[in-house]
Design a protein around this motif. Structure first.
Motif, PDB file in Angstrom:
ATOM      1  N   ASP A 108      -0.122   1.136  -5.743  1.00  0.00           N
ATOM      2  CA  ASP A 108      -0.284   0.069  -4.719  1.00  0.00           C
ATOM      3  C   ASP A 108      -0.201  -1.243  -5.188  1.00  0.00           C
ATOM      4  N   THR A 154       6.852  -2.928   0.483  1.00  0.00           N
ATOM      5  CA  THR A 154       6.688  -3.088   1.800  1.00  0.00           C
ATOM      6  C   THR A 154       6.575  -1.490   2.394  1.00  0.00           C
ATOM      7  N   GLN A 155       5.770  -1.333   3.540  1.00  0.00           N
ATOM      8  CA  GLN A 155       5.617   0.075   3.961  1.00  0.00           C
ATOM      9  C   GLN A 155       6.812   0.497   4.412  1.00  0.00           C
ATOM     10  N   GLN A 156       7.807  -0.473   4.982  1.00  0.00           N
ATOM     11  CA  GLN A 156       9.188  -0.062   5.391  1.00  0.00           C
ATOM     12  C   GLN A 156      10.021   0.312   4.356  1.00  0.00           C
ATOM     13  N   VAL A 180       9.058   1.880   1.418  1.00  0.00           N
ATOM     14  CA  VAL A 180       8.363   3.125   1.206  1.00  0.00           C
ATOM     15  C   VAL A 180       9.101   4.139   2.232  1.00  0.00           C
ATOM     16  N   GLU A 181       8.945   3.828   3.504  1.00  0.00           N
ATOM     17  CA  GLU A 181       9.269   4.885   4.410  1.00  0.00           C
ATOM     18  C   GLU A 181      10.942   5.339   4.322  1.00  0.00           C
ATOM     19  N   ASN A 240      -2.126   7.022  -4.543  1.00  0.00           N
ATOM     20  CA  ASN A 240      -1.233   6.685  -3.825  1.00  0.00           C
ATOM     21  C   ASN A 240      -0.410   7.359  -2.592  1.00  0.00           C
ATOM     22  N   HIS A 241       0.987   7.163  -2.761  1.00  0.00           N
ATOM     23  CA  HIS A 241       1.881   7.941  -1.858  1.00  0.00           C
ATOM     24  C   HIS A 241       2.302   9.119  -2.571  1.00  0.00           C
TER      25      HIS A 241
END
Ligand SMILES: *[C@@H]1O[C@H](CO)[C@@H](O)[C@H](O)[C@H]1NC(C)=O
Ligand SMILES: *[C@@H]1O[C@H](CO)[C@@H](O)[C@H](O)[C@H]1NC(C)=O
Ligand SMILES: *[C@@H]1O[C@H](CO)[C@@H](O)[C@H](O)[C@H]1NC(C)=O
Ligand SMILES: *[C@@H]1O[C@H](CO)[C@@H](O)[C@H](O)[C@H]1NC(C)=O
Length: 329
Positions: free
Chosen positions: A201, A224-226, A228-229, A264-265
């Motif tokens: 994170d 950024t979340q972007q 990661v996505e 985390n993810h």
């Protein structure tokens, strides 16, 4: 030695440990132009053909250091290299899967990772150390660990593309396809990924402890979340595109065994591997040799091979592992 059977029918792994200079964990699959930006994930697949009934390969991680108080001839890194030579010779290994943390500090005053394509570490703790008869012909299919991000991860990719492609690292995320077996009828797919962006994170990283990891991830826009996505989407698409393969392997630095899979993810990555029936996930990071077998609920076999030059703790959740303190591959 571990034999894997084909997907999607039952995949059991048979494990025999090998005691040599140290313990080894290795695998046999039996019958049965331009410098791309490192952020860009492509749909390119690197193809390899092996005219052999079995596809034997070595997995090593967390290796780039002679070892505290040890020299490059007798330290743990050199000893693991000798074990690799023995195994590669005996089993005609075809390549090396490198699960990251490629270059550590050589001393307290040194830096992590490498600084440029000309860094002396290339010669000192890679080329020279793994230069025995069988090892020097093998390609290292590489990814980055956190220590590689601490300094200049771009330079490792640049080295692969412009200096020596035997250190195979064309981008942070890439896919290989290997054909082997009778009439080249068996196909294994290898999806090499960078798990740093899933594991950390970025906002909560304390810069001083993680050296440049935070600033580099921020600089590259990987926090950024972007981002990661996008990476998850690319992984999922690569899995979908390759469902015809007999084996699918995913390679990332951070483990998915026990508590390590909950960071985390990482749970999302774990879920993807299960849904798309991945044969095995290879990782390092924790300095141990560990294995978690497939189950009814999860078809994936999980490996940690992070004992290339250091030893440490595992992830609490293994089915099998070498005793703490063992170096190996
Ligand atoms: C490496 O191997 C040598 C010779 O087999 C041995 O003396 C030495 O202690 C080993 N080093 C480590 C760190 O285990
Ligand atoms: C690396 O060395 C080569 C040959 O000496 C030189 O041309 C190049 O500029 C150097 N690159 C870096 C990044 O230091
Ligand atoms: C690797 O070994 C070969 C053959 O002995 C030698 O010519 C070469 O200089 C060695 N490379 C390094 C980097 O030590
Ligand atoms: C990192 O490596 C890249 C690629 O070799 C190089 O262009 C860049 O200048 C390096 N960055 C630093 C800060 O040295």
């Amino acid at each position: 030695m571990i034999h894997t059977s084909k997907r999607p029918t039952p995949r059991c792994f048979y494990i025999i440990t090998l005691s040599l200079f140290m313990s080894s964990l290795y695998i046999t699959l039996s019958f049965g132009g331009l410098l791309p930006s490192i952020f860009v994930t492509t749909s390119k697949v690197y193809e390899e053909i092996y005219d052999a009934d079995t596809l034997d390969f070595l997995i090593i991680g967390d290796w780039g250091n002679a070892g505290v108080g040890k020299d490059l001839k007798h330290g743990p890194q050199a000893n693991v290299s000798k074990a690799m030579e023995y195994v590669a010779n005996k089993h005609d290994s075809k390549f090396i899967v490198n699960v990251g943390d490629n270059f550590y500090k050589r001393s307290a005053k040194d830096y992590q990772g490498i600084l440029s394509v000309n860094d002396s570490k290339w010669e000192e703790i890679w080329l020279k150390v793994y230069n025995s008869t069988n090892l020097r012909r093998l390609t290292w299919y590489s990814i980055a660990g956190n220590h590689d991000w601490y300094t200049n991860v771009t330079a490792q990719i640049d080295y692969s593309l412009t200096v020596n492609s035997r250190f195979f690292f064309p981008s942070l995320f890439y896919v290989r396809s290997t054909l082997f077996g009778k009439d080249l009828k068996l196909k294994a797919i290898w999806i090499h990924i960078d798990t740093n962006i899933f594991y950390y994170d970025v906002d909560s990283i304390v810069e001083i402890k993680m050296e440049g990891l935070k600033s580099n991830l921020l600089n590259f826009g990987m926090h950024t979340q972007q981002a990661v996505e996008e990476k998850f989407k690319w992984i999922e698409q690569s899995l979908i595109d390759n469902q015809d393969a007999d084996y699918i392997f995913v390679i990332g630095h951070h483990p998915l065994i026990g508590i390590c899979s909950q960071v985390n993810h990482m749970p999302r990555l774990l879920e993807l591997l299960k849904v798309y029936y991945v044969s095995a996930y290879f990782s390092g990071h924790n300095h141990v040799l560990e294995y978690k077998a497939p189950t009814k609920a999860s078809p994936v076999a999980f490996f940690i091979s992070g004992a290339g030059c250091k030893t440490g703790f595992g992830c609490d959740g293994k089915d099998w592992g070498m005793p703490r303190g063992a170096y190996g591959l």
